[in-house]
Write a protein that holds these residues in place. Sequence first.
Motif, PDB file in Angstrom:
ATOM      1  N   ILE A 205      36.143  96.262  12.339  1.00 42.86           N
ATOM      2  CA  ILE A 205      34.881  95.583  12.577  1.00 42.86           C
ATOM      3  C   ILE A 205      34.229  96.218  13.804  1.00 42.86           C
ATOM      4  N   ALA A 206      32.944  96.468  13.735  1.00 39.29           N
ATOM      5  CA  ALA A 206      32.249  97.174  14.806  1.00 39.29           C
ATOM      6  C   ALA A 206      32.252  96.377  16.103  1.00 39.29           C
ATOM      7  N   GLU A 209      28.808  97.617  20.958  1.00 35.41           N
ATOM      8  CA  GLU A 209      28.214  98.929  21.205  1.00 35.41           C
ATOM      9  C   GLU A 209      28.015  99.696  19.912  1.00 35.41           C
ATOM     10  N   GLN A 210      29.019  99.705  19.050  1.00 34.28           N
ATOM     11  CA  GLN A 210      28.908 100.422  17.779  1.00 34.28           C
ATOM     12  C   GLN A 210      27.862  99.791  16.872  1.00 34.28           C
ATOM     13  N   TYR A 211      27.837  98.461  16.856  1.00 34.39           N
ATOM     14  CA  TYR A 211      26.875  97.734  16.019  1.00 34.39           C
ATOM     15  C   TYR A 211      25.444  98.118  16.388  1.00 34.39           C
ATOM     16  N   ALA A 213      24.437 100.819  18.277  1.00 36.94           N
ATOM     17  CA  ALA A 213      24.170 102.258  18.196  1.00 36.94           C
ATOM     18  C   ALA A 213      23.929 102.706  16.760  1.00 36.94           C
ATOM     19  N   LEU A 214      24.689 102.158  15.823  1.00 42.23           N
ATOM     20  CA  LEU A 214      24.585 102.552  14.419  1.00 42.23           C
ATOM     21  C   LEU A 214      23.565 101.727  13.651  1.00 42.23           C
ATOM     22  N   GLN A 215      22.952 100.746  14.330  1.00 41.13           N
ATOM     23  CA  GLN A 215      21.935  99.890  13.712  1.00 41.13           C
ATOM     24  C   GLN A 215      22.462  99.264  12.426  1.00 41.13           C
ATOM     25  N   LEU A 216      23.660  98.689  12.517  1.00 42.31           N
ATOM     26  CA  LEU A 216      24.273  98.081  11.350  1.00 42.31           C
ATOM     27  C   LEU A 216      23.515  96.813  10.961  1.00 42.31           C
ATOM     28  N   PRO A 217      23.331  96.566   9.658  1.00 40.38           N
ATOM     29  CA  PRO A 217      22.553  95.407   9.228  1.00 40.38           C
ATOM     30  C   PRO A 217      23.344  94.114   9.173  1.00 40.38           C
ATOM     31  N   SER A 218      24.665  94.209   9.143  1.00 48.44           N
ATOM     32  CA  SER A 218      25.497  93.013   9.017  1.00 48.44           C
ATOM     33  C   SER A 218      26.907  93.343   9.495  1.00 48.44           C
ATOM     34  N   ALA A 243      32.882 106.726  15.252  1.00 48.43           N
ATOM     35  CA  ALA A 243      32.615 105.521  14.467  1.00 48.43           C
ATOM     36  C   ALA A 243      31.456 105.790  13.524  1.00 48.43           C
ATOM     37  N   LYS A 244      31.685 105.536  12.234  1.00 51.61           N
ATOM     38  CA  LYS A 244      30.654 105.712  11.206  1.00 51.61           C
ATOM     39  C   LYS A 244      30.467 104.400  10.458  1.00 51.61           C
TER      40      LYS A 244
END
Length: 255
Positions: A205-206, A209-211, A213-218, A243-244
């Motif tokens: 789970i992100a 910071e990762q959430y 930076a990667l502009q995760l939607p959910s 992290a991808k």
Amino acid sequence: MTPKAAPESPDGRPLHERIAADLREEIMSGDFEPGGSLPSTEQLKARFDASGATVQKALGILKDEGLAVGRPGSSVKVRAHRRETMHPAMYSKPAAPGDAYRWISEAENRGRAGRSTLLEVAEVVPPTDVRTALGLIEGERALLRKQILFLDDEPCELVKSYYPLELARGTAMMYKKKIRGGTPVVLAEAGYPPLRTVDKVSACIATQEQYEALQLPSDLPILRTFRVVLSNDDRVIEVTEMAKAGHLYELQYEY
């Protein structure tokens, strides 16, 4: 009209999240081809025994994730070219003299526009797993170079690379500037070419910071690669955490 109750399931997630999960898997496996239409709302209602509102919420999740596109009243289509296969073995070798960072050149070879943004260069106390891999004692510092990689202006990967200070000091790696060809070129010129790479890949789970930076939607998982790069005499010259977004990228290794 009373909305239809969701059938009981051992999967405790709301029905719209379960529908989105099943459709996501079918999109990523190729059952629904890029550019093709997803089943209609009526077909999905029948398949999942769900209300129209629940189906629309599920489709909304896929649209937010960039896997589908469409407007109310029209068919929802699978967004083309959304799953990218990455080949880690192509990126670890030093670039040829004068060439761009290998990750960027490989993106161009696939017809994509790759670029990087260098976020931070600093001497830091690394996380415990990085410290252990580098062979540092507790409290000892390493050089951190943190960047975001983009494909076609979309954030693809958050990268944190750590280097032993005795190798980095006195080199271009110490400055917050991009290095033509990347750090493998500097290390190779200093007599420490990357000769062997060990990757450990996990789904996580992100972090916050990762959430961001990667502009995760959910709350989707990320693919975390923990990479150890070794040179002559198996000396560790770099430890990198990558992290991808797990719903957009996959890794391919060949043996």
